[in-house]
Scaffold this motif. Structure first.
Motif, PDB file in Angstrom:
ATOM      1  N   GLU A   5      18.004   1.774   3.938  1.00  0.00           N
ATOM      2  CA  GLU A   5      18.431   0.538   4.600  1.00  0.00           C
ATOM      3  C   GLU A   5      19.789   0.083   4.079  1.00  0.00           C
ATOM      4  O   GLU A   5      20.643  -0.349   4.860  1.00  0.00           O
ATOM      5  CB  GLU A   5      17.395  -0.564   4.384  1.00  0.00           C
ATOM      6  N   MET A   6      20.015   0.194   2.776  1.00  0.00           N
ATOM      7  CA  MET A   6      21.296  -0.231   2.206  1.00  0.00           C
ATOM      8  C   MET A   6      22.428   0.704   2.640  1.00  0.00           C
ATOM      9  O   MET A   6      23.538   0.254   2.910  1.00  0.00           O
ATOM     10  CB  MET A   6      21.203  -0.306   0.679  1.00  0.00           C
ATOM     11  N   GLU A   7      22.150   2.010   2.733  1.00  0.00           N
ATOM     12  CA  GLU A   7      23.169   2.962   3.185  1.00  0.00           C
ATOM     13  C   GLU A   7      23.496   2.766   4.660  1.00  0.00           C
ATOM     14  O   GLU A   7      24.636   2.892   5.075  1.00  0.00           O
ATOM     15  CB  GLU A   7      22.687   4.399   2.951  1.00  0.00           C
ATOM     16  N   PRO A  44      15.084 -12.486  -5.521  1.00  0.00           N
ATOM     17  CA  PRO A  44      16.465 -12.846  -5.166  1.00  0.00           C
ATOM     18  C   PRO A  44      17.227 -11.644  -4.602  1.00  0.00           C
ATOM     19  O   PRO A  44      17.049 -10.515  -5.062  1.00  0.00           O
ATOM     20  CB  PRO A  44      17.081 -13.287  -6.502  1.00  0.00           C
ATOM     21  N   GLU A  45      18.073 -11.901  -3.599  1.00  0.00           N
ATOM     22  CA  GLU A  45      18.821 -10.804  -2.970  1.00  0.00           C
ATOM     23  C   GLU A  45      19.691 -10.040  -3.962  1.00  0.00           C
ATOM     24  O   GLU A  45      19.929  -8.860  -3.786  1.00  0.00           O
ATOM     25  CB  GLU A  45      19.672 -11.338  -1.819  1.00  0.00           C
ATOM     26  N   SER A  46      20.143 -10.708  -5.011  1.00  0.00           N
ATOM     27  CA  SER A  46      20.978 -10.027  -6.002  1.00  0.00           C
ATOM     28  C   SER A  46      20.186  -8.989  -6.800  1.00  0.00           C
ATOM     29  O   SER A  46      20.771  -8.046  -7.341  1.00  0.00           O
ATOM     30  CB  SER A  46      21.594 -11.050  -6.961  1.00  0.00           C
ATOM     31  N   GLU A  47      18.858  -9.120  -6.860  1.00  0.00           N
ATOM     32  CA  GLU A  47      18.029  -8.193  -7.623  1.00  0.00           C
ATOM     33  C   GLU A  47      17.412  -7.088  -6.772  1.00  0.00           C
ATOM     34  O   GLU A  47      16.957  -6.079  -7.306  1.00  0.00           O
ATOM     35  CB  GLU A  47      16.915  -8.964  -8.338  1.00  0.00           C
ATOM     36  N   ILE A  48      17.377  -7.244  -5.461  1.00  0.00           N
ATOM     37  CA  ILE A  48      16.706  -6.264  -4.584  1.00  0.00           C
ATOM     38  C   ILE A  48      17.318  -4.872  -4.705  1.00  0.00           C
ATOM     39  O   ILE A  48      16.570  -3.894  -4.760  1.00  0.00           O
ATOM     40  CB  ILE A  48      16.673  -6.759  -3.124  1.00  0.00           C
ATOM     41  N   PRO A  49      18.642  -4.695  -4.770  1.00  0.00           N
ATOM     42  CA  PRO A  49      19.188  -3.335  -4.857  1.00  0.00           C
ATOM     43  C   PRO A  49      18.670  -2.546  -6.061  1.00  0.00           C
ATOM     44  O   PRO A  49      18.556  -1.311  -5.997  1.00  0.00           O
ATOM     45  CB  PRO A  49      20.697  -3.547  -4.953  1.00  0.00           C
ATOM     46  N   SER A  50      18.320  -3.209  -7.143  1.00  0.00           N
ATOM     47  CA  SER A  50      17.830  -2.489  -8.325  1.00  0.00           C
ATOM     48  C   SER A  50      16.483  -1.807  -8.063  1.00  0.00           C
ATOM     49  O   SER A  50      16.116  -0.869  -8.767  1.00  0.00           O
ATOM     50  CB  SER A  50      17.725  -3.424  -9.526  1.00  0.00           C
ATOM     51  N   PHE A  51      15.746  -2.233  -7.035  1.00  0.00           N
ATOM     52  CA  PHE A  51      14.473  -1.620  -6.708  1.00  0.00           C
ATOM     53  C   PHE A  51      14.629  -0.290  -5.971  1.00  0.00           C
ATOM     54  O   PHE A  51      13.652   0.410  -5.755  1.00  0.00           O
ATOM     55  CB  PHE A  51      13.615  -2.567  -5.850  1.00  0.00           C
ATOM     56  N   SER A  52      15.845   0.078  -5.596  1.00  0.00           N
ATOM     57  CA  SER A  52      16.060   1.341  -4.891  1.00  0.00           C
ATOM     58  C   SER A  52      16.041   2.531  -5.845  1.00  0.00           C
ATOM     59  O   SER A  52      16.067   3.671  -5.419  1.00  0.00           O
ATOM     60  CB  SER A  52      17.363   1.318  -4.107  1.00  0.00           C
ATOM     61  N   GLY A  66       0.807  -1.206   0.000  1.00  0.00           N
ATOM     62  CA  GLY A  66       0.000   0.000   0.000  1.00  0.00           C
ATOM     63  C   GLY A  66       0.842   1.258   0.000  1.00  0.00           C
ATOM     64  O   GLY A  66       0.326   2.350  -0.147  1.00  0.00           O
ATOM     65  N   MET A  67       2.147   1.117   0.186  1.00  0.00           N
ATOM     66  CA  MET A  67       3.021   2.291   0.171  1.00  0.00           C
ATOM     67  C   MET A  67       3.278   2.739  -1.258  1.00  0.00           C
ATOM     68  O   MET A  67       3.416   1.918  -2.147  1.00  0.00           O
ATOM     69  CB  MET A  67       4.388   1.954   0.780  1.00  0.00           C
ATOM     70  N   PRO A  68       3.364   4.036  -1.498  1.00  0.00           N
ATOM     71  CA  PRO A  68       3.776   4.482  -2.828  1.00  0.00           C
ATOM     72  C   PRO A  68       5.161   3.928  -3.169  1.00  0.00           C
ATOM     73  O   PRO A  68       6.009   3.770  -2.296  1.00  0.00           O
ATOM     74  CB  PRO A  68       3.808   6.001  -2.701  1.00  0.00           C
ATOM     75  N   ILE A  69       5.373   3.627  -4.423  1.00  0.00           N
ATOM     76  CA  ILE A  69       6.613   2.994  -4.856  1.00  0.00           C
ATOM     77  C   ILE A  69       7.837   3.839  -4.523  1.00  0.00           C
ATOM     78  O   ILE A  69       8.858   3.318  -4.086  1.00  0.00           O
ATOM     79  CB  ILE A  69       6.531   2.668  -6.359  1.00  0.00           C
ATOM     80  N   LYS A  70       7.748   5.145  -4.686  1.00  0.00           N
ATOM     81  CA  LYS A  70       8.893   6.019  -4.399  1.00  0.00           C
ATOM     82  C   LYS A  70       9.290   5.934  -2.929  1.00  0.00           C
ATOM     83  O   LYS A  70      10.472   5.884  -2.592  1.00  0.00           O
ATOM     84  CB  LYS A  70       8.548   7.466  -4.788  1.00  0.00           C
ATOM     85  N   ALA A  71       8.314   5.890  -2.046  1.00  0.00           N
ATOM     86  CA  ALA A  71       8.616   5.779  -0.613  1.00  0.00           C
ATOM     87  C   ALA A  71       9.298   4.453  -0.310  1.00  0.00           C
ATOM     88  O   ALA A  71      10.216   4.386   0.515  1.00  0.00           O
ATOM     89  CB  ALA A  71       7.335   5.926   0.203  1.00  0.00           C
ATOM     90  N   CYS A  72       8.870   3.376  -0.979  1.00  0.00           N
ATOM     91  CA  CYS A  72       9.507   2.073  -0.788  1.00  0.00           C
ATOM     92  C   CYS A  72      10.948   2.107  -1.282  1.00  0.00           C
ATOM     93  O   CYS A  72      11.841   1.561  -0.639  1.00  0.00           O
ATOM     94  CB  CYS A  72       8.745   0.983  -1.538  1.00  0.00           C
ATOM     95  N   ALA A  73      11.165   2.742  -2.420  1.00  0.00           N
ATOM     96  CA  ALA A  73      12.518   2.838  -2.973  1.00  0.00           C
ATOM     97  C   ALA A  73      13.416   3.642  -2.038  1.00  0.00           C
ATOM     98  O   ALA A  73      14.567   3.260  -1.795  1.00  0.00           O
ATOM     99  CB  ALA A  73      12.478   3.473  -4.353  1.00  0.00           C
ATOM    100  N   ASP A  74      12.894   4.740  -1.499  1.00  0.00           N
ATOM    101  CA  ASP A  74      13.684   5.560  -0.567  1.00  0.00           C
ATOM    102  C   ASP A  74      14.010   4.788   0.701  1.00  0.00           C
ATOM    103  O   ASP A  74      15.116   4.873   1.232  1.00  0.00           O
ATOM    104  CB  ASP A  74      12.930   6.846  -0.213  1.00  0.00           C
ATOM    105  N   LYS A  75      13.049   4.021   1.200  1.00  0.00           N
ATOM    106  CA  LYS A  75      13.264   3.225   2.407  1.00  0.00           C
ATOM    107  C   LYS A  75      14.328   2.153   2.155  1.00  0.00           C
ATOM    108  O   LYS A  75      15.211   1.938   2.980  1.00  0.00           O
ATOM    109  CB  LYS A  75      11.948   2.580   2.847  1.00  0.00           C
ATOM    110  N   LEU A  76      14.259   1.506   0.996  1.00  0.00           N
ATOM    111  CA  LEU A  76      15.236   0.483   0.636  1.00  0.00           C
ATOM    112  C   LEU A  76      16.632   1.091   0.499  1.00  0.00           C
ATOM    113  O   LEU A  76      17.618   0.531   0.986  1.00  0.00           O
ATOM    114  CB  LEU A  76      14.816  -0.201  -0.663  1.00  0.00           C
ATOM    115  N   LYS A  77      16.715   2.247  -0.118  1.00  0.00           N
ATOM    116  CA  LYS A  77      18.002   2.943  -0.279  1.00  0.00           C
ATOM    117  C   LYS A  77      18.598   3.298   1.086  1.00  0.00           C
ATOM    118  O   LYS A  77      19.785   3.104   1.336  1.00  0.00           O
ATOM    119  CB  LYS A  77      17.799   4.205  -1.118  1.00  0.00           C
TER     120      LYS A  77
END
Length: 122
Positions: free
Chosen positions: A53-55, A112-120, A40-51
């Motif tokens: 977390e990785m940082e 797959p974990e190798s593909e998750i970073p591309s969603f940021s 239910g989260m907007p995609i941009k907010a999910c991408a920012d959250k993922l970014k």
């Protein structure tokens, strides 16, 4: 699908939907880039959250364990009111199944974990 929204959403969202719908009626192929993640989260907010977390935790991230998180929480010494209402789940827990991190949500969906970073980068 009929979705219940707040009244403010109508004014904000209806203009773009009207234009996109009108152009579709005229026979044009229309891309209406307004989407939500499965939670239910907007995609941009999910991408920012993922970014974030990785940082913060690395890639792939090493999240703090529950024991480390409990050490940070200070407990108050007071008796609970037996008549007081206690929620079983927060709104976030109800939507995410208790997962706190976006990385874990995506991993749980079978990505797959190798593909998750591309969603940021939406």
């Amino acid at each position: 699908a009929v979705v219940s929204t707040q009244s403010g959403h109508y004014g904000r969202d209806s203009k773009g939907e009207f234009v996109a719908g009108y152009q579709r009626l005229k026979g044009k192929n229309v891309l209406f880039p307004f989407a939500f993640h499965c939670t239910g989260m907007p995609i941009k907010a999910c991408a920012d959250k993922l970014k974030y977390e990785m940082e913060t935790f690395g890639c792939p991230p090493k999240f703090p364990t529950a024991v480390q998180q409990e050490e940070k929480v200070e407990t108050a010494n007071f008796e609970k009111d037996p008549a007081a209402f206690e929620k079983k789940k927060t709104k976030l827990e109800a939507k995410t199944g208790g997962e706190k991190y976006q990385w874990n949500l995506m991993k749980g969906m079978g990505i797959p974990e190798s593909e998750i970073p591309s969603f940021s980068n939406p």
